[in-house]
Design a protein around this motif. Structure first.
Motif, PDB file in Angstrom:
ATOM      1  N   ALA A 168      13.565  -1.577  -5.761  1.00 19.96           N
ATOM      2  CA  ALA A 168      12.818  -0.569  -4.998  1.00 19.96           C
ATOM      3  C   ALA A 168      13.714   0.089  -3.954  1.00 19.96           C
ATOM      4  O   ALA A 168      13.653   1.310  -3.757  1.00 19.96           O
ATOM      5  N   ILE A 189      12.496   2.978  -1.588  1.00 22.64           N
ATOM      6  CA  ILE A 189      11.149   2.454  -1.359  1.00 22.64           C
ATOM      7  C   ILE A 189      11.258   1.031  -0.832  1.00 22.64           C
ATOM      8  O   ILE A 189      12.068   0.244  -1.319  1.00 22.64           O
ATOM      9  N   LYS A 235       9.360  -2.425  -0.734  1.00 23.10           N
ATOM     10  CA  LYS A 235       8.269  -3.153  -1.385  1.00 23.10           C
ATOM     11  C   LYS A 235       8.201  -4.556  -0.808  1.00 23.10           C
ATOM     12  O   LYS A 235       9.233  -5.201  -0.590  1.00 23.10           O
ATOM     13  N   ALA A 281       4.312  -1.141  -2.518  1.00 17.83           N
ATOM     14  CA  ALA A 281       5.128  -0.229  -1.719  1.00 17.83           C
ATOM     15  C   ALA A 281       4.487  -0.096  -0.339  1.00 17.83           C
ATOM     16  O   ALA A 281       3.269   0.012  -0.215  1.00 17.83           O
ATOM     17  N   SER A 313       5.342   1.553   3.896  1.00 19.08           N
ATOM     18  CA  SER A 313       6.112   2.601   4.577  1.00 19.08           C
ATOM     19  C   SER A 313       7.452   2.089   5.097  1.00 19.08           C
ATOM     20  O   SER A 313       8.400   2.858   5.244  1.00 19.08           O
TER      21      SER A 313
END
Length: 134
Positions: free
Chosen positions: A20, A25, A27, A57, A59
């Motif tokens: 990720a 991203i 995760k 996921a 922020s």
């Protein structure tokens, strides 16, 4: 002696986290039984010991929980990276992770400051999760 900077080695348990990061991203695992967020990646929930963990996921936003500025290398591998701005970030989900702080002057680092992810591709297969002011 080889002082090449060590890099993480993804395992079957941690690979979704590292994969990720390569995509920009963050995760985290979450327990399907007790609803607890889990970090570092593992096969069982540290809260209830269930093995029902799934990846989500998030922020990646959080606050700086604590920090130190290492003006001496923490290892010969990091001799070229001093000072090191080492921090512990508490993500909005409640988990804490150890990281390095980037894009911030030493004098501007404050406990409680809002931070956001900085994805640092350090090798073809590894992106590190660092943090910068939000």
């Amino acid at each position: 002696m080889d002082f090449t900077r060590p890099l993480p080695t993804p395992t079957p348990t941690s690979a979704p986290f590292w994969d990720a990061l390569k995509d920009g991203i963050v995760k985290l695992q979450k327990c399907n039984d007790c609803d607890a967020w889990v970090f570092y990646p593992r096969s069982r929930c540290p809260n209830c010991l269930a093995d029902a963990l799934t990846w989500h996921a998030v922020s990646g936003l959080g606050t700086l929980y604590t920090f130190t500025i290492a003006r001496q290398p923490t290892s010969p591998h990091f001799a070229g990276e001093v000072p090191q701005r080492l921090g512990v970030v508490e993500l909005d989900e409640g988990v804490r992770l150890t990281t390095t702080l980037v894009n911030v002057a030493d004098a501007d680092i404050r406990i409680g400051m809002r931070v956001k992810p900085y994805f640092d591709p350090v090798a073809d297969e590894i992106t590190l999760l660092r943090y910068q002011p939000a």
